[in-house]
Design an enzyme around this catalytic site. Structure first.
Site, PDB file in Angstrom:
ATOM      1  N   ASP A 159      -7.787  30.619 -40.657  1.00  0.00           N
ATOM      2  CA  ASP A 159      -6.482  31.122 -40.209  1.00  0.00           C
ATOM      3  C   ASP A 159      -6.648  32.481 -39.527  1.00  0.00           C
ATOM      4  OD1 ASP A 159      -3.773  30.876 -39.722  1.00  0.00           O
ATOM      5  OD2 ASP A 159      -3.152  31.525 -41.728  1.00  0.00           O
ATOM      6  N   LYS A 161      -6.086  35.146 -36.924  1.00  0.00           N
ATOM      7  CA  LYS A 161      -4.994  35.506 -36.011  1.00  0.00           C
ATOM      8  C   LYS A 161      -4.765  37.006 -36.164  1.00  0.00           C
ATOM      9  CE  LYS A 161      -1.663  34.020 -39.525  1.00  0.00           C
ATOM     10  NZ  LYS A 161      -0.451  33.235 -39.806  1.00  0.00           N
ATOM     11  N   ASN A 164      -3.967  38.726 -39.390  1.00  0.00           N
ATOM     12  CA  ASN A 164      -4.999  38.790 -40.427  1.00  0.00           C
ATOM     13  C   ASN A 164      -6.160  39.712 -40.048  1.00  0.00           C
ATOM     14  OD1 ASN A 164      -3.575  37.114 -42.095  1.00  0.00           O
ATOM     15  ND2 ASN A 164      -4.584  35.244 -41.363  1.00  0.00           N
ATOM     16  N   ASP A 177      -7.061  38.027 -45.689  1.00  0.00           N
ATOM     17  CA  ASP A 177      -6.372  36.789 -46.033  1.00  0.00           C
ATOM     18  C   ASP A 177      -7.301  35.573 -46.024  1.00  0.00           C
ATOM     19  OD1 ASP A 177      -4.585  34.973 -46.839  1.00  0.00           O
ATOM     20  OD2 ASP A 177      -3.085  35.368 -45.290  1.00  0.00           O
ATOM     21  N   THR A 196      -1.908  28.258 -38.519  1.00  0.00           N
ATOM     22  CA  THR A 196      -0.782  28.705 -37.715  1.00  0.00           C
ATOM     23  C   THR A 196      -0.835  28.031 -36.340  1.00  0.00           C
ATOM     24  OG1 THR A 196      -0.922  30.785 -38.900  1.00  0.00           O
ATOM     25  CG2 THR A 196       0.337  30.786 -36.836  1.00  0.00           C
TER      26      THR A 196
END
Ligand code: ADE
Length: 313
Positions: A159, A161, A164, A177, A196
């Site tokens: 994840d 992005k 994070n 995260d 996401t």
């Protein structure tokens, strides 16, 4: 000198043992060892708070997870995945939020993490619109370097992005995260997870398959976004975004740096194995090939985490 009988020796040993057990029990941390400050972030199962360790004055970010909520929503595995990944990653890289300690009380799990005082990269991109090419290159290199380390530890983040990617006091990246992270077991294929929308790879949408290459796809999305100031793939709904990803429906704004464009195109290879950096270390398409891309020509990889940070603009 008095000689101890075997029984006395055993008793003495056991006394020492329980003494040292007591000591470790006494030194077990609790929330009372910290002074809690402002809330830094809130997730669906957790709150991150600034906290000072009273014994040393050192500041941390403490992630507090609600046990009751985790149990009711059957999300305890998410918390455990995060802890396991962070433990596996250890303190071996400056670009990753380090887990110092964990403890719990009746209500909560506590993860004591590195504090990144300058918040999320997402906030910076939003405020600035986009980042300068120098800045984008610098942060792209730090992301590549940190993710490469994560992968060498057989962890996939899944994840990645800008939300994070945290910025520490010197404005260097710290990836956070790991609640969606996967520790790769040699025997299994990592799957069954959708992150996401804007950063999801086509193979994950079509084959429900994630690998280290999916993190490379996400790095492509992040580099595009830092430079262009908008998502590479964005539809009016998650479904329409996924359609664009699957058909590789994206284009570069005018003036997008040609080296950056070439790099992003190579990270957006449809076949995950063809993505730049996806090969085995030392091989023709390994992590070294990604570091050697012309976009990174001016990057000094060995001093990346000690060099002065370019102004955020
Ligand atoms: N928000 C979430 N995690 C954080 C951390 N480790 N430091 C600062 N802010 C955060």
């Amino acid at each position: 000198t008095p000689t101890l009988t075997a029984a006395a020796q055993a008793r003495s040993k056991s006394r020492n043992r329980s003494k040292s057990q007591n000591r470790s029990a006494n030194s077990r941390l609790s929330a009372a060892d910290f002074a809690f400050g402002e809330t830094l972030g809130e997730g669906s199962y957790s709150t991150v708070m600034r906290a000072t360790y009273l014994r040393t004055g050192q500041e941390y970010a403490i992630k507090i997870l609600d046990k009751n909520h985790l149990m009711r929503k059957e999300k305890m595995h998410v918390a455990l995945a995060e802890k396991n990944a962070l433990v596996k990653l250890g303190a071996g890289h400056p670009g990753i939020v380090h887990l110092h300690w964990t403890f719990q009380d009746d209500w909560s799990l506590f993860f004591v993490l590195d504090l990144a005082t300058n918040g999320e990269m997402q906030t910076r991109i939003s405020r600035l619109g986009s980042l300068s090419l120098t800045c984008s290159r610098y942060y792209a290199a730090q992301i590549v370097d940190a993710v490469d380390y994560i992968h060498t530890k057989d962890v996939i983040h899944r994840d990645l992005k800008p939300e994070n990617l945290l910025l520490d006091n010197a404005y260097r990246i710290k990836i956070t995260d790991f609640g969606t992270a996967k520790i790769i077991e040699p025997s299994e294929r990592a799957n069954t997870f959708v992150g996401t929308a804007q950063y999801v790879s086509p193979e994950l949408l079509e084959k429900n398959e994630t690998s280290k290459s999916s993190d490379l796809w996400a790095i492509g999305c992040i580099i595009y976004q830092m430079i262009a100031g908008r998502f590479a793939f964005q539809g009016l709904s998650e479904y329409l975004t996924w359609q664009k990803i699957k058909s590789l429906d994206y284009s570069f704004p005018d003036g997008f740096d040609p080296d950056a464009k070439d790099l992003v195109e190579r990270l957006f290879a449809r076949d995950p194995l063809q993505r730049l950096g996806a090969g085995l270390p030392g091989g023709p398409n390994g992590p070294e090939a990604l570091r050697s891309h012309p976009f990174f020509a001016s990057i000094s990889w060995s001093t990346l985490w000690t060099d002065p940070v370019p102004p955020l603009e």
